[in-house]
Design a protein around this motif. Structure first.
Motif, PDB file in Angstrom:
ATOM      1  N   GLY A 170       0.821  -1.216   0.000  1.00 42.84           N
ATOM      2  CA  GLY A 170       0.000   0.000   0.000  1.00 42.84           C
ATOM      3  C   GLY A 170       0.849   1.258   0.000  1.00 42.84           C
ATOM      4  N   GLY A 171       1.919   1.242   0.772  1.00 43.23           N
ATOM      5  CA  GLY A 171       2.824   2.388   0.818  1.00 43.23           C
ATOM      6  C   GLY A 171       3.514   2.619  -0.511  1.00 43.23           C
ATOM      7  N   CYS A 172       3.946   1.542  -1.152  1.00 38.12           N
ATOM      8  CA  CYS A 172       4.594   1.658  -2.472  1.00 38.12           C
ATOM      9  C   CYS A 172       3.619   2.217  -3.498  1.00 38.12           C
ATOM     10  N   ASN A 173       2.380   1.767  -3.444  1.00 38.31           N
ATOM     11  CA  ASN A 173       1.368   2.252  -4.384  1.00 38.31           C
ATOM     12  C   ASN A 173       1.122   3.744  -4.196  1.00 38.31           C
ATOM     13  N   ARG A 174       0.984   4.175  -2.952  1.00 38.21           N
ATOM     14  CA  ARG A 174       0.739   5.591  -2.682  1.00 38.21           C
ATOM     15  C   ARG A 174       1.939   6.452  -3.068  1.00 38.21           C
ATOM     16  N   LEU A 175       3.141   5.965  -2.770  1.00 38.95           N
ATOM     17  CA  LEU A 175       4.347   6.710  -3.128  1.00 38.95           C
ATOM     18  C   LEU A 175       4.485   6.802  -4.650  1.00 38.95           C
ATOM     19  N   ALA A 176       4.185   5.714  -5.349  1.00 37.77           N
ATOM     20  CA  ALA A 176       4.238   5.724  -6.813  1.00 37.77           C
ATOM     21  C   ALA A 176       3.280   6.761  -7.373  1.00 37.77           C
ATOM     22  N   ASP A 177       2.098   6.874  -6.791  1.00 40.11           N
ATOM     23  CA  ASP A 177       1.121   7.867  -7.237  1.00 40.11           C
ATOM     24  C   ASP A 177       1.674   9.282  -7.085  1.00 40.11           C
ATOM     25  N   LEU A 178       2.364   9.537  -5.982  1.00 34.51           N
ATOM     26  CA  LEU A 178       2.950  10.865  -5.771  1.00 34.51           C
ATOM     27  C   LEU A 178       4.017  11.170  -6.816  1.00 34.51           C
ATOM     28  N   TYR A 179       4.844  10.178  -7.124  1.00 35.65           N
ATOM     29  CA  TYR A 179       5.863  10.373  -8.159  1.00 35.65           C
ATOM     30  C   TYR A 179       5.215  10.542  -9.537  1.00 35.65           C
ATOM     31  N   GLU A 180       4.179   9.785  -9.797  1.00 34.13           N
ATOM     32  CA  GLU A 180       3.507   9.889 -11.096  1.00 34.13           C
ATOM     33  C   GLU A 180       2.940  11.293 -11.309  1.00 34.13           C
ATOM     34  N   ARG A 181       2.336  11.850 -10.262  1.00 39.04           N
ATOM     35  CA  ARG A 181       1.708  13.174 -10.372  1.00 39.04           C
ATOM     36  C   ARG A 181       2.656  14.310 -10.049  1.00 39.04           C
ATOM     37  N   GLY A 182       3.774  14.028  -9.391  1.00 34.50           N
ATOM     38  CA  GLY A 182       4.695  15.086  -9.012  1.00 34.50           C
ATOM     39  C   GLY A 182       4.210  15.897  -7.833  1.00 34.50           C
ATOM     40  N   VAL A 183       3.617  15.229  -6.863  1.00 32.62           N
ATOM     41  CA  VAL A 183       3.101  15.903  -5.673  1.00 32.62           C
ATOM     42  C   VAL A 183       4.112  15.765  -4.545  1.00 32.62           C
ATOM     43  N   GLY A 184       4.699  16.874  -4.130  1.00 34.35           N
ATOM     44  CA  GLY A 184       5.674  16.858  -3.042  1.00 34.35           C
ATOM     45  C   GLY A 184       7.055  16.398  -3.460  1.00 34.35           C
ATOM     46  N   VAL A 185       7.176  15.874  -4.670  1.00 33.14           N
ATOM     47  CA  VAL A 185       8.447  15.409  -5.226  1.00 33.14           C
ATOM     48  C   VAL A 185       8.470  15.795  -6.700  1.00 33.14           C
ATOM     49  N   GLU A 186       9.646  15.753  -7.296  1.00 33.76           N
ATOM     50  CA  GLU A 186       9.727  16.006  -8.727  1.00 33.76           C
ATOM     51  C   GLU A 186       9.056  14.853  -9.465  1.00 33.76           C
ATOM     52  N   GLN A 187       8.255  15.174 -10.462  1.00 33.53           N
ATOM     53  CA  GLN A 187       7.552  14.137 -11.214  1.00 33.53           C
ATOM     54  C   GLN A 187       8.564  13.190 -11.849  1.00 33.53           C
ATOM     55  N   ASP A 188       8.385  11.888 -11.627  1.00 34.86           N
ATOM     56  CA  ASP A 188       9.324  10.877 -12.112  1.00 34.86           C
ATOM     57  C   ASP A 188       8.534   9.606 -12.429  1.00 34.86           C
ATOM     58  N   THR A 189       8.115   9.472 -13.686  1.00 33.43           N
ATOM     59  CA  THR A 189       7.285   8.331 -14.057  1.00 33.43           C
ATOM     60  C   THR A 189       8.062   7.020 -14.045  1.00 33.43           C
ATOM     61  N   ALA A 190       9.377   7.083 -14.267  1.00 36.05           N
ATOM     62  CA  ALA A 190      10.181   5.848 -14.211  1.00 36.05           C
ATOM     63  C   ALA A 190      10.196   5.295 -12.790  1.00 36.05           C
ATOM     64  N   ARG A 191      10.356   6.171 -11.811  1.00 35.32           N
ATOM     65  CA  ARG A 191      10.338   5.725 -10.413  1.00 35.32           C
ATOM     66  C   ARG A 191       8.943   5.247 -10.027  1.00 35.32           C
ATOM     67  N   ALA A 192       7.914   5.934 -10.533  1.00 36.87           N
ATOM     68  CA  ALA A 192       6.540   5.505 -10.266  1.00 36.87           C
ATOM     69  C   ALA A 192       6.318   4.100 -10.807  1.00 36.87           C
TER      70      ALA A 192
END
Length: 87
Positions: A19-41
């Protein structure tokens, strides 16, 4: 002997991690609070999906098929006036 609830610590940890990985991936995908990084997502969605998180599997499928679901939000910085916190 301790009573069992049918769920092991390992199972619980797997749910929390996936669940944590999924939520963190969503943040990276959208660039919320972090630089947007779709590869990391993608990496995080794959990890979460591999741990059995069905939402992450769907999110990964959508990311690979359609690209990022949402663009990074625009952030306008306000200049500090010295009168307290900015909002």
């Amino acid at each position: 002997a301790k009573p069992t609830t049918g769920r092991t610590k390992r199972h619980w940890r797997t749910e929390v991690v996936s669940g944590g990985c999924n939520r963190l991936a969503d943040l990276y995908e959208r660039g919320v609070g972090v630089e947007q990084d779709t590869a990391r997502a993608e990496i995080l969605y794959r990890k979460s999906c591999g741990l059995g998180n069905e939402d992450a599997c769907g999110n990964l499928k959508n990311l690979l098929k359609n690209g990022p679901a949402r663009q990074a939000p625009r952030v306008e910085k306000k200049e500090y006036s010295g009168d307290g916190p900015t909002r």
